[in-house]
Design a protein around this motif. Structure first.
Motif, PDB file in Angstrom:
ATOM      1  N   GLN A  83      51.152 -35.890 -51.094  1.00 13.24           N
ATOM      2  CA  GLN A  83      51.851 -35.417 -52.277  1.00 13.24           C
ATOM      3  C   GLN A  83      53.349 -35.555 -52.029  1.00 13.24           C
ATOM      4  O   GLN A  83      53.803 -35.604 -50.881  1.00 13.24           O
ATOM      5  N   ASN A  89      46.767 -50.727 -58.985  1.00 14.33           N
ATOM      6  CA  ASN A  89      46.470 -49.336 -59.265  1.00 14.33           C
ATOM      7  C   ASN A  89      47.544 -48.469 -58.616  1.00 14.33           C
ATOM      8  O   ASN A  89      47.913 -48.702 -57.466  1.00 14.33           O
ATOM      9  N   GLN A 145      44.858 -41.182 -46.841  1.00 16.18           N
ATOM     10  CA  GLN A 145      45.055 -40.299 -47.989  1.00 16.18           C
ATOM     11  C   GLN A 145      46.534 -40.269 -48.336  1.00 16.18           C
ATOM     12  O   GLN A 145      47.361 -39.913 -47.496  1.00 16.18           O
ATOM     13  N   ARG A 195      43.026 -43.586 -50.536  1.00 18.87           N
ATOM     14  CA  ARG A 195      42.673 -42.650 -51.594  1.00 18.87           C
ATOM     15  C   ARG A 195      43.944 -42.271 -52.317  1.00 18.87           C
ATOM     16  O   ARG A 195      44.963 -41.936 -51.710  1.00 18.87           O
ATOM     17  N   SER A 196      43.917 -42.339 -53.630  1.00 19.77           N
ATOM     18  CA  SER A 196      45.112 -42.079 -54.434  1.00 19.77           C
ATOM     19  C   SER A 196      45.587 -40.635 -54.285  1.00 19.77           C
ATOM     20  O   SER A 196      44.830 -39.744 -53.894  1.00 19.77           O
ATOM     21  N   GLN A 197      46.847 -40.443 -54.605  1.00 18.71           N
ATOM     22  CA  GLN A 197      47.487 -39.143 -54.494  1.00 18.71           C
ATOM     23  C   GLN A 197      46.734 -38.080 -55.292  1.00 18.71           C
ATOM     24  O   GLN A 197      46.585 -36.953 -54.840  1.00 18.71           O
ATOM     25  N   ASP A 198      46.230 -38.453 -56.469  1.00 21.87           N
ATOM     26  CA  ASP A 198      45.505 -37.492 -57.297  1.00 21.87           C
ATOM     27  C   ASP A 198      44.020 -37.414 -56.950  1.00 21.87           C
ATOM     28  O   ASP A 198      43.250 -36.733 -57.608  1.00 21.87           O
ATOM     29  N   LYS A 199      43.614 -38.153 -55.899  1.00 18.86           N
ATOM     30  CA  LYS A 199      42.259 -38.137 -55.348  1.00 18.86           C
ATOM     31  C   LYS A 199      41.197 -38.696 -56.294  1.00 18.86           C
ATOM     32  O   LYS A 199      40.011 -38.476 -56.098  1.00 18.86           O
ATOM     33  N   THR A 200      41.599 -39.442 -57.328  1.00 22.19           N
ATOM     34  CA  THR A 200      40.620 -39.962 -58.282  1.00 22.19           C
ATOM     35  C   THR A 200      40.171 -41.384 -57.975  1.00 22.19           C
ATOM     36  O   THR A 200      39.226 -41.860 -58.595  1.00 22.19           O
ATOM     37  N   ASN A 201      40.858 -42.076 -57.046  1.00 23.00           N
ATOM     38  CA  ASN A 201      40.501 -43.455 -56.721  1.00 23.00           C
ATOM     39  C   ASN A 201      40.473 -43.659 -55.218  1.00 23.00           C
ATOM     40  O   ASN A 201      41.310 -43.115 -54.500  1.00 23.00           O
TER      41      ASN A 201
END
Length: 84
Positions: free
Chosen positions: A78, A44, A75, A6-12
């Motif tokens: 940050q 990505n 995850q 899961r991307s750092q910004d939680k969008t992917n």
């Protein structure tokens, strides 16, 4: 074994084929190589870090996660959560 990250910004949430680093203009990124629905390879951005040491530490954390098989989803932390 595939790993989902899961991307750092939680969008992917991406099933990663490989995980690579990208260093550009004093920005240190961890990126995923994945196959999309059309079977084309894409990259990505999973997370950005303030130093190469933090970037390397995150790769170490992903490796440890894979080695322990704690689960199939990782995850991205940050920047301020990575201590070097």
């Amino acid at each position: 074994m595939a790993i989902w990250i899961r991307s750092q910004d939680k969008t992917n949430l991406i099933e990663c084929k490989t995980i690579d680093v990208l260093n550009r203009f004093n920005e240190f990124h961890v990126v995923a190589n994945y196959i999309d629905f059309g079977e084309a390879e894409n990259y990505n951005d999973l997370g950005q870090y303030s130093s190469k040491r933090k970037q390397t530490k995150v790769l170490d954390m992903i490796q440890k996660h894979v080695e322990t098989y704690s689960n199939k989803v990782y995850q991205m932390p940050q920047d301020n959560e990575v201590e070097v």
